[in-house]
Design a protein around this motif. Structure first.
Motif, mmCIF file in Angstrom:
data_model
loop_
_atom_site.group_PDB
_atom_site.id
_atom_site.type_symbol
_atom_site.label_atom_id
_atom_site.label_comp_id
_atom_site.label_asym_id
_atom_site.label_seq_id
_atom_site.Cartn_x
_atom_site.Cartn_y
_atom_site.Cartn_z
ATOM 1 N N ARG A 142 -3.136 18.279 9.588
ATOM 2 C CA ARG A 142 -1.970 17.949 10.148
ATOM 3 C C ARG A 142 -0.827 18.603 9.549
ATOM 4 O O ARG A 142 -0.899 19.175 8.503
ATOM 5 C CB ARG A 142 -1.899 16.370 9.286
ATOM 6 N N ARG A 143 -0.001 19.013 10.565
ATOM 7 C CA ARG A 143 1.163 19.738 10.084
ATOM 8 C C ARG A 143 2.511 18.966 10.674
ATOM 9 O O ARG A 143 2.350 17.849 11.345
ATOM 10 C CB ARG A 143 1.299 21.017 11.053
ATOM 11 N N GLY A 144 3.585 19.422 10.215
ATOM 12 C CA GLY A 144 4.929 18.566 10.562
ATOM 13 C C GLY A 144 5.934 19.211 10.253
ATOM 14 O O GLY A 144 6.031 20.481 9.421
ATOM 15 N N GLU A 145 7.289 18.752 10.411
ATOM 16 C CA GLU A 145 8.277 19.242 10.073
ATOM 17 C C GLU A 145 9.278 18.329 8.986
ATOM 18 O O GLU A 145 9.105 16.967 9.411
ATOM 19 C CB GLU A 145 9.235 19.931 10.882
ATOM 20 N N VAL A 146 10.050 18.393 8.108
ATOM 21 C CA VAL A 146 10.467 17.637 7.319
ATOM 22 C C VAL A 146 12.191 17.811 7.342
ATOM 23 O O VAL A 146 12.525 19.106 7.472
ATOM 24 C CB VAL A 146 10.168 17.329 5.880
ATOM 25 N N TYR A 205 5.692 21.913 7.024
ATOM 26 C CA TYR A 205 4.559 21.379 5.982
ATOM 27 C C TYR A 205 3.024 21.120 6.489
ATOM 28 O O TYR A 205 2.963 21.251 7.659
ATOM 29 C CB TYR A 205 4.945 20.068 5.147
ATOM 30 N N ARG A 206 2.364 21.410 5.548
ATOM 31 C CA ARG A 206 0.770 21.075 5.940
ATOM 32 C C ARG A 206 0.448 19.932 5.087
ATOM 33 O O ARG A 206 0.834 20.034 3.804
ATOM 34 C CB ARG A 206 -0.009 22.141 5.872
ATOM 35 N N VAL A 207 -0.453 19.036 5.467
ATOM 36 C CA VAL A 207 -1.095 18.017 4.726
ATOM 37 C C VAL A 207 -2.353 18.652 4.034
ATOM 38 O O VAL A 207 -3.293 19.358 4.785
ATOM 39 C CB VAL A 207 -1.232 16.750 5.278
ATOM 40 N N ALA A 208 -2.418 18.938 2.801
ATOM 41 C CA ALA A 208 -3.456 19.498 1.896
ATOM 42 C C ALA A 208 -4.753 18.773 2.369
ATOM 43 O O ALA A 208 -5.136 17.752 2.546
ATOM 44 C CB ALA A 208 -3.328 19.513 0.668
ATOM 45 N N GLY A 253 0.911 -1.393 -0.112
ATOM 46 C CA GLY A 253 -0.073 -0.039 0.100
ATOM 47 C C GLY A 253 0.825 1.327 -0.014
ATOM 48 O O GLY A 253 2.065 1.227 0.864
ATOM 49 N N ALA A 254 0.517 2.126 -0.806
ATOM 50 C CA ALA A 254 1.399 3.292 -0.976
ATOM 51 C C ALA A 254 0.432 4.543 -0.602
ATOM 52 O O ALA A 254 -0.769 4.652 -0.735
ATOM 53 C CB ALA A 254 1.807 3.658 -2.500
ATOM 54 N N VAL A 255 1.094 5.532 0.283
ATOM 55 C CA VAL A 255 0.542 6.655 0.696
ATOM 56 C C VAL A 255 0.827 7.822 -0.407
ATOM 57 O O VAL A 255 2.077 8.125 -0.742
ATOM 58 C CB VAL A 255 1.207 7.261 1.701
ATOM 59 N N THR A 256 -0.056 8.607 -1.239
ATOM 60 C CA THR A 256 0.112 9.313 -2.238
ATOM 61 C C THR A 256 -0.617 10.658 -1.908
ATOM 62 O O THR A 256 -1.924 10.619 -1.822
ATOM 63 C CB THR A 256 -0.276 9.047 -3.652
ATOM 64 N N ASP A 257 -0.075 11.756 -1.450
ATOM 65 C CA ASP A 257 -0.830 12.639 -0.869
ATOM 66 C C ASP A 257 -0.378 13.956 -1.415
ATOM 67 O O ASP A 257 0.759 13.977 -2.076
ATOM 68 C CB ASP A 257 -0.863 12.969 0.674
ATOM 69 N N ILE A 258 -0.749 15.204 -0.858
ATOM 70 C CA ILE A 258 -0.119 16.648 -1.599
ATOM 71 C C ILE A 258 0.002 17.135 -0.238
ATOM 72 O O ILE A 258 -0.845 17.507 0.788
ATOM 73 C CB ILE A 258 -1.309 17.262 -2.132
ATOM 74 N N LEU A 259 1.454 17.790 -0.194
ATOM 75 C CA LEU A 259 1.902 18.468 0.887
ATOM 76 C C LEU A 259 2.124 19.889 0.626
ATOM 77 O O LEU A 259 2.071 20.373 -0.769
ATOM 78 C CB LEU A 259 3.233 18.152 1.423
ATOM 79 N N GLU A 260 1.682 20.921 1.586
ATOM 80 C CA GLU A 260 1.781 22.234 1.169
ATOM 81 C C GLU A 260 3.095 22.827 2.179
ATOM 82 O O GLU A 260 3.297 22.750 3.253
ATOM 83 C CB GLU A 260 0.452 22.992 1.817
ATOM 84 N N PHE A 261 3.906 23.516 1.168
ATOM 85 C CA PHE A 261 5.036 24.153 1.832
ATOM 86 C C PHE A 261 4.593 25.868 1.543
ATOM 87 O O PHE A 261 4.751 25.944 0.440
ATOM 88 C CB PHE A 261 6.253 23.615 1.168
ATOM 89 N N GLY A 262 4.238 26.439 2.513
ATOM 90 C CA GLY A 262 3.902 27.746 2.380
ATOM 91 C C GLY A 262 2.611 27.598 1.443
ATOM 92 O O GLY A 262 1.825 27.084 1.674
ATOM 93 N N ASP A 263 2.654 28.648 0.394
ATOM 94 C CA ASP A 263 1.670 28.398 -0.579
ATOM 95 C C ASP A 263 1.651 27.532 -1.781
ATOM 96 O O ASP A 263 0.801 27.408 -2.831
ATOM 97 C CB ASP A 263 1.489 29.948 -1.335
ATOM 98 N N ASP A 264 2.708 26.772 -1.729
ATOM 99 C CA ASP A 264 3.417 25.871 -2.858
ATOM 100 C C ASP A 264 2.924 24.252 -2.597
ATOM 101 O O ASP A 264 3.075 24.017 -1.208
ATOM 102 C CB ASP A 264 4.756 25.773 -3.191
ATOM 103 N N GLU A 265 2.326 23.692 -3.679
ATOM 104 C CA GLU A 265 2.060 22.222 -3.406
ATOM 105 C C GLU A 265 2.912 21.288 -3.942
ATOM 106 O O GLU A 265 3.305 21.535 -5.057
ATOM 107 C CB GLU A 265 0.704 22.089 -3.948
ATOM 108 N N VAL A 266 3.263 20.090 -3.063
ATOM 109 C CA VAL A 266 4.267 19.196 -3.731
ATOM 110 C C VAL A 266 3.672 17.911 -3.633
ATOM 111 O O VAL A 266 2.543 17.429 -2.797
ATOM 112 C CB VAL A 266 5.750 19.464 -3.261
#
Length: 795
Positions: free
Chosen positions: A574-578, A567-570, A349-362
């Protein structure tokens, strides 16, 4: 009374044709090969849509297939003309040169006919009749040959497709007939200065067009007709062939300079003859160089397209096969169903999500550490799954990287069938122990997380027991976290929940400890987490998640190894630091070029350090055979399956690969026909030379060897210059052409990777044909030299 010696138009045409039957046969063969080549190109590229639809992955919706077909058709329409135009250029050059040779051979009879009253208009009519006859004969022969070859390769359907393109063949034959008329009607007294100026202007124009095309090709995008894409390959190949011709002329003239002072006949005669007769042999040099260059470009395009299209698809999918289940999540049962499919070796199983760094999505991709490398594709070397996982889980950390997540799930044991938990509670207000809802976060052997609720089994004062069986999945199971929830109650008082005992049902007790404080109003808290730290009344600081980032991410955000970002999870809270532990070329399976990669266990722990929610895998990634897509789709209720293979639009453009080889093969035959005619004309022009050399004591055998060396130098040098020119064309054109014609190509997957076997085959056939021409010409020189006599005009 009419002159009895007067010849009618029909008789004149017939007699002229009989007198030059060899030239006309070569012209007819040239037209036939051209028509057959064009028709075969249209046949091999005409079935693109059905081939692409048949290759669509199982479960793909029809509207998506139709949209991809439309994009692929537009891209193919933009790229296909380059093949046809290239063949037409080679054929046009060959016909023009053969026509000039025919006109030169008829120069005396033309002057005689003009002296007896043949007007320019009548001469033009004769040329048109002759050219039309050549065109009709060649068109019929070419259409028959194309139908026969198509039938042998693709059966009756292919033969029918070839016959249906007869109108195109007729148009090509008419075009070549017009070129032949112009070549035959060219006046022999054209001023050399004007012709030279015109030639120089044409060369400059071609070079400028090639430079402009290469520049603009970098801005071209597939999905619509683009004249730059349609014409640039032909113009660049033509410019390379002209450059090879210019280089040959310079080398020939330089080599001839010392030959004037040399005493040896072999040294002087061959070099000076090559330099003197460049106008006649130059077309053969250009055609051979152009043909070799085209074959090299065909090999470069074929190999580069196959590698880039396959690797790009693999990078987008991430694994051999992939099923996206969003908005549902992948359970261990889903993974068991996937791995049970024949042809599937492993699945995760793979987690595929969108993270937000500021106003940018990755894009975020997370896989289990153990099986991730076995399932993730390396995309032909564009990625290294093992190094990727090692980079985010390795023990070697940079300075200051001690506060990072290190997941350490606890194994329940092979014989475990469930999980039992006993907690003690202490509340400052109303006792809500009966409303507790313990939740275990479990990982099966494939690393798939499951949130398993535990049912209360006992309430003994302040002590509460709960138990649950293990869900369906691959053993052994591991425990990643324990969460305590307070169910529906009028309110939640402040209190403390402490772990007293955790044991595996059917196994042993687990040495786990933890305590969590409920503030008034809290509904759920993590009482134990597999991060190696014991929880107590004091708050435990969150740690950074180790990630690898793509080069595009690093360039966009200006980060390097050791940098930290929040980061934020779109779409969630949830928030976090990488912590960046590696910068890699690409992240397979990411939906964007800007991407990060983490392992599922660390991502789970990092999320639970900051709250009680976490991301569940929304995709099933499988390693196995691509032809298992239908069975895999059926196992997931006919969901769409993505396969690490070129998509529908890419496959439509992929028909250009056999088209390029057909064009290269046809060009090789055209070059051989034209070269043979040029060599024969050269032999006729140098006929008196044989007797003079014989009178000077040069034997017939020696003359044959001299001519073989001379022709070998011309044609061999042409082939070598063609290799150099073709290599240069492949280096500057192949990769941009693939990117400009194929919709799904990713820049990271694009690199020059020639296909060698068919390339060597085409070049070998061409070189062998040229060698036979040289041998035949030398034998002819030997035979003619034995019977040659010095005539009055040669004395």
């Amino acid at each position: 009374m009419a002159d009895p010696r007067t010849i009618g138009t029909a008789r004149l045409v017939v007699r002229r044709a009989r007198a030059r039957a060899g030239h006309l046969a070569a012209l007819s063969a040239t037209v036939a090969v051209t028509v057959a080549t064009v028709l075969l190109i249209l046949v091999v590229t005409g079935d693109a849509e059905s081939l692409a639809r048949a290759a669509a992955a199982a479960g793909t919706p029809e509207d998506e297939v139709a949209a991809a077909v439309a994009v692929g058709a537009a891209s193919l329409a933009s790229a296909l003309p380059s093949l046809l135009v290239t063949v037409a250029v080679v054929a046009g050059a060959a016909v023009a040169q053969l026509g000039r040779l025919l006109a030169a051979a008829r120069e005396h009879e033309t002057d005689t006919a003009r002296a007896r009253g043949l007007s320019r208009g009548q001469a033009l009519v004769l040329h048109a009749i002759e050219a039309l006859s050549v065109g009709v004969t060649g068109a019929i022969a070419g259409a028959v040959a194309a139908a026969g070859l198509a039938s042998a390769i693709g059966g009756t359907d292919a033969a029918s497709a070839a016959r249906s393109q007869a109108a195109v063949g007729a148009l090509i034959a008419l075009l070549l007939a017009v070129i032949l008329v112009v070549a035959l009607a060219r006046r022999s007294n054209t001023r050399r200065r004007g012709a030279r100026a015109t030639t120089i202007a044409a060369v400059v124009l071609v070079a400028a067009a090639a430079a402009l095309g290469l520049w603009q090709l970098g801005f071209a995008r597939p999905g619509g007709f683009d004249p730059i894409v349609a014409l640039t390959p032909t113009v660049v190949l033509l410019a390379a062939a002209l450059a090879a011709l210019a280089a040959f002329g310079v080398v020939a003239r330089i080599a001839a300079l010392p030959a004037a002072r040399a005493r040896g006949l072999e040294t002087a005669l061959g070099r000076r003859q090559i330099a003197r007769r460049l106008p006649l042999s130059g077309v053969a040099v250009m055609l051979v160089a152009l043909t070799v260059s085209q074959a090299i470009l065909a090999g470069a395009f074929a190999g580069t397209w196959a590698a880039a299209a396959t690797d790009s698809a693999a990078l987008r999918v991430g694994a051999d096969l992939r099923v996206d289940l969003a908005p549902q999540s992948a359970s261990p049962a889903d993974l068991a169903a996937a791995t049970a499919v024949e042809g599937i070796d492993e699945g995760v199983g793979a987690v595929t999500d969108i993270l937000e760094f500021g106003d940018d999505e990755v894009s975020l991709v997370a896989l289990p550490a153990a099986l991730g490398p076995e399932v993730m594709t390396d995309a032909g070397g564009a990625a290294d799954p093992e190094a990727l996982v090692r980079a985010v889980t390795g023990e070697d950390e940079d300075a200051g990287a001690g506060d990072v997540v290190r997941a350490a799930p606890v194994t329940l044991g092979e014989g475990a069938t469930g999980l039992s938990v006993i907690v003690s509670t202490q509340w400052t207000g109303a006792d809500v122990s009966g409303a507790l809802q313990p939740l275990a976060i479990l990982l099966d052997a494939r690393g798939t997380p499951v949130a398993q609720p535990l049912s209360l089994t006992s309430i003994d004062g302040a002590q509460v027991g709960a138990e649950a069986g293990l869900p369906d999945g691959a053993a052994p199971w591991t425990l990643a976290a324990l969460i305590v929830r307070v169910g529906p109650t009028p309110g939640v008082p402040a209190g403390t929940v402490t772990l007293d005992q955790v044991s595996a049902v059917g196994g042993e007790a687990l040495d786990l400890a933890g305590s969590v404080v409920f503030e008034r109003g809290d509904r759920e808290q993590v009482v134990w987490l597999a991060d190696g730290r014991e929880r107590g009344p004091a708050a435990v600081p969150a740690e950074a998640l180790r990630v690898a980032v793509s080069e595009a991410f690093g360039a966009r955000f200006g980060v390097a190894v050791g940098d930290r970002l929040d980061y934020r999870v779109a779409g969630t809270g949830r928030r976090g630091e990488v912590l960046v532990t590696a910068v890699v070329e690409a992240i397979p399976g990411a939906s964007r070029a800007d991407a990060v990669f983490a392992v599922t266990e660390d991502l789970l722990v990092a999320s639970l350090q900051r709250g009680t929610s976490f991301a569940l895998p929304g995709s099933v990634w499988a390693a196995g055979r691509a032809d298992s897509d239908a069975a895999l789709s059926a196992a997931f209720d006919d969901r769409a399956v993505r396969v690490a293979a070129p998509g529908v639009a890419d496959r439509m453009v992929g028909v250009l690969v056999p088209g390029w080889w057909v064009a290269a093969g046809g060009a090789a035959l055209l070059a051989l026909i034209a070269t043979l005619a040029i060599i024969r004309s050269l032999a006729l022009a140098r006929g008196p030379e044989l007797a003079v050399l014989r009178a000077l004591g040069v034997t017939a055998g020696r003359q044959a060897r001299l001519r073989a060396g001379e022709l070998g130098a011309i044609l061999g040098g042409s082939a070598l210059l063609g290799v150099a020119a073709g290599t240069a064309v492949a280096l500057v054109l192949a990769a941009p052409l693939v990117r400009a014609t194929t919709p799904g190509i990713l820049p990271v997957a694009l690199s020059l990777q020639p296909t060698w076997l068919p390339l060597i085959g085409v070049v070998t056939v061409l070189v062998a044909g040229l060698a036979l021409i040289v041998v035949g010409a030398s034998l002819g020189v030997g035979r003619a030299a034995r019977d040659a006599l010095v005539g009055e005009e040669a004395r």
